[in-house]
Design an enzyme around this catalytic site. Structure first.
Site, PDB file in Angstrom:
ATOM      1  N   THR A  87      -1.106  15.218  -8.889  1.00  0.00           N
ATOM      2  CA  THR A  87       0.010  14.256  -8.957  1.00  0.00           C
ATOM      3  C   THR A  87       0.192  13.801 -10.412  1.00  0.00           C
ATOM      4  OG1 THR A  87      -1.100  12.105  -8.773  1.00  0.00           O
ATOM      5  CG2 THR A  87      -0.899  13.378  -6.734  1.00  0.00           C
ATOM      6  N   GLU A  88       1.268  13.066 -10.670  1.00  0.00           N
ATOM      7  CA  GLU A  88       1.500  12.552 -12.033  1.00  0.00           C
ATOM      8  C   GLU A  88       0.348  11.653 -12.483  1.00  0.00           C
ATOM      9  OE1 GLU A  88       4.233  12.524  -9.888  1.00  0.00           O
ATOM     10  OE2 GLU A  88       5.864  13.490 -11.005  1.00  0.00           O
ATOM     11  N   GLU A 139      -2.659  11.452 -11.247  1.00  0.00           N
ATOM     12  CA  GLU A 139      -3.922  12.205 -11.277  1.00  0.00           C
ATOM     13  C   GLU A 139      -4.095  12.893 -12.632  1.00  0.00           C
ATOM     14  OE1 GLU A 139      -4.184  14.745  -7.921  1.00  0.00           O
ATOM     15  OE2 GLU A 139      -6.044  15.695  -8.549  1.00  0.00           O
ATOM     16  N   ASP A 180      -8.264   7.187  -8.365  1.00  0.00           N
ATOM     17  CA  ASP A 180      -9.185   7.181  -9.510  1.00  0.00           C
ATOM     18  C   ASP A 180     -10.039   5.915  -9.465  1.00  0.00           C
ATOM     19  OD1 ASP A 180      -6.759   5.613  -9.997  1.00  0.00           O
ATOM     20  OD2 ASP A 180      -7.813   5.053 -11.829  1.00  0.00           O
ATOM     21  N   GLU A 212       4.256  11.924   2.511  1.00  0.00           N
ATOM     22  CA  GLU A 212       3.527  11.249   1.427  1.00  0.00           C
ATOM     23  C   GLU A 212       4.046   9.821   1.265  1.00  0.00           C
ATOM     24  OE1 GLU A 212       2.185  11.633  -3.253  1.00  0.00           O
ATOM     25  OE2 GLU A 212       4.060  12.584  -2.635  1.00  0.00           O
ATOM     26  N   GLU A 225       9.199   6.402  -1.011  1.00  0.00           N
ATOM     27  CA  GLU A 225       8.977   5.705  -2.278  1.00  0.00           C
ATOM     28  C   GLU A 225       9.897   4.491  -2.352  1.00  0.00           C
ATOM     29  OE1 GLU A 225       6.953   5.666  -5.080  1.00  0.00           O
ATOM     30  OE2 GLU A 225       8.315   4.058  -5.650  1.00  0.00           O
ATOM     31  N   ASP A 272      -1.748   1.587  -5.399  1.00  0.00           N
ATOM     32  CA  ASP A 272      -2.195   0.437  -6.194  1.00  0.00           C
ATOM     33  C   ASP A 272      -3.474  -0.141  -5.595  1.00  0.00           C
ATOM     34  OD1 ASP A 272       0.145   0.672  -7.780  1.00  0.00           O
ATOM     35  OD2 ASP A 272       1.280  -0.258  -6.168  1.00  0.00           O
ATOM     36  N   ASP A 287      10.419   0.843   1.898  1.00  0.00           N
ATOM     37  CA  ASP A 287       9.038   0.371   1.946  1.00  0.00           C
ATOM     38  C   ASP A 287       8.303   1.105   3.073  1.00  0.00           C
ATOM     39  OD1 ASP A 287       6.682  -1.175   2.328  1.00  0.00           O
ATOM     40  OD2 ASP A 287       7.690  -2.907   1.441  1.00  0.00           O
ATOM     41  N   LYS A 319      -7.953  -7.871  -6.330  1.00  0.00           N
ATOM     42  CA  LYS A 319      -8.365  -9.223  -5.928  1.00  0.00           C
ATOM     43  C   LYS A 319      -8.515  -9.311  -4.414  1.00  0.00           C
ATOM     44  CE  LYS A 319      -6.331 -11.484  -9.866  1.00  0.00           C
ATOM     45  NZ  LYS A 319      -5.083 -11.931 -10.442  1.00  0.00           N
TER      46      LYS A 319
HETATM   47  C1  LIG Z   1       0.451   4.269  -8.784  1.00  0.00           C
HETATM   48  S1  LIG Z   1       1.899   5.041  -8.238  1.00  0.00           S
HETATM   49  C2  LIG Z   1       1.355   6.680  -7.762  1.00  0.00           C
HETATM   50  C3  LIG Z   1       2.496   7.647  -7.675  1.00  0.00           C
HETATM   51  C4  LIG Z   1       2.135   9.060  -7.187  1.00  0.00           C
HETATM   52  N1  LIG Z   1       1.641   9.026  -5.825  1.00  0.00           N
HETATM   53  C5  LIG Z   1       1.120   9.702  -8.088  1.00  0.00           C
HETATM   54  O1  LIG Z   1      -0.030   9.884  -7.652  1.00  0.00           O
HETATM   55  O2  LIG Z   1       1.468  10.051  -9.217  1.00  0.00           O
HETATM   56  C6  LIG Z   1       2.127   4.269  -6.636  1.00  0.00           C
HETATM   57  C7  LIG Z   1       3.536   4.497  -6.091  1.00  0.00           C
HETATM   58  O3  LIG Z   1       3.604   3.968  -4.772  1.00  0.00           O
HETATM   59  C8  LIG Z   1       4.825   3.265  -4.619  1.00  0.00           C
HETATM   60  N2  LIG Z   1       4.606   2.265  -3.560  1.00  0.00           N
HETATM   61  C9  LIG Z   1       3.760   1.217  -3.591  1.00  0.00           C
HETATM   62  N3  LIG Z   1       3.826   0.521  -2.443  1.00  0.00           N
HETATM   63  C10 LIG Z   1       4.736   1.156  -1.665  1.00  0.00           C
HETATM   64  C11 LIG Z   1       5.254   0.916  -0.373  1.00  0.00           C
HETATM   65  N4  LIG Z   1       4.841  -0.134   0.362  1.00  0.00           N
HETATM   66  N5  LIG Z   1       6.183   1.755   0.115  1.00  0.00           N
HETATM   67  C12 LIG Z   1       6.625   2.809  -0.623  1.00  0.00           C
HETATM   68  N6  LIG Z   1       6.173   3.089  -1.860  1.00  0.00           N
HETATM   69  C13 LIG Z   1       5.243   2.278  -2.374  1.00  0.00           C
HETATM   70  C14 LIG Z   1       5.078   2.674  -5.985  1.00  0.00           C
HETATM   71  O4  LIG Z   1       6.444   2.343  -6.178  1.00  0.00           O
HETATM   72  C15 LIG Z   1       4.611   3.797  -6.904  1.00  0.00           C
HETATM   73  O5  LIG Z   1       5.648   4.712  -7.205  1.00  0.00           O
END
Ligand SMILES: C[S@@+](CC[C@H](N)C(=O)[O-])C[C@H]1O[C@@H](n2cnc3c(N)ncnc32)[C@H](O)[C@@H]1O
Length: 213
Positions: A191-192, A194, A154, A44, A69, A118, A96, A122
């Protein structure tokens, strides 16, 4: 996403280096050694506080799961879930996800999960979207032929963009849902994010993209 500073998190992650793998690159092509067993490997990306990856690991105890993460203050909660629930088939990488092809070898991964990433709405931020073509190239590389990228969001704009991006790249799309919770998929692990979005009445979009043969 709001990320709280937790100065103690790094120490806790270091302490549990059997779960939070420090040198993920060393296991490229050899993740079965980390788990001490050959089994399907699920990864994941952006696993946040770990509800999904731990939920999947409990549901499929014979498979191996890795959550990647970026933020230590978030991944530490995923670590807590593993420790509190005694989950043995999850490993975490606090890096990353751009390093994906350094962590995993070609054709090593059976399934990838991208949940509520995310949207970067833009246009000038398109390259940051985790469904941008440069990321898809990495997903295709690590996925076995016929392996599945499972995507949930979403965000309607991101979903439409991603369907086009997957399709342009050559992934085959299947099991597209424009309202996942209405379909009441019994296999869905929530997920959280979701839970948060669906409680607000927002639709959850989902699809599977299959790596080319
Ligand atoms: C909006 S949250 C969603 C978290 C989880 N997947 C959920 O559905 O509840 C997006 C997560 O992706 C992580 N994230 C974003 N870009 C990332 C990257 N390039 N590598 C690793 N994690 C990343 C962020 O730190 C964040 O915890």
């Amino acid at each position: 996403m709001r990320v709280r500073h937790k100065p103690w998190a790094k120490g806790k992650l270091d302490l549990h280096s059997d779960i939070v793998i420090q040198s993920a690159r060393d296991y490229n092509g050899e993740w079965h050694e980390v788990f001490h067993k050959e089994a399907p490997l699920h990864v994941e990306i952006g696993s946040g506080k770990g509800r999904f990856i731990t939920g999947m690991a409990k549901k499929y105890p014979n498979d191996n799961f890795v959550g990647i993460e970026l933020h230590e203050s978030v991944i530490v909660t995923a670590l807590d879930k593993c420790l509190e629930e005694g989950i043995e088939n999850v490993r975490l990488i606090n890096e990353d996800a751009r390093g994906l092809t350094e962590f995993f070898a070609e054709d090593e991964v059976d399934a990838l999960y991208l949940n509520f990433c995310d949207p970067w709405p833009k246009n000038r931020h398109e390259k940051r979207r985790l469904t941008y073509s440069a990321f898809l190239a990495q997903y295709e590389y690590v996925l076995k032929k016929g392996g599945v990228l499972n995507f949930k969001t979403d965000n309607q704009g991101l979903f439409e963009y991603s369907l086009e991006s997957f399709s342009k790249y050559g992934f085959t799309l299947q099991n597209i849902s424009l309202d996942l919770h209405r379909a009441r998929l019994k296999d869905n692990v929530v997920t959280e994010y979701e839970e948060k979005f669906s409680e607000k009445g927002q639709r959850i979009y989902r699809c599977e993209a299959i790596a080319s043969e």
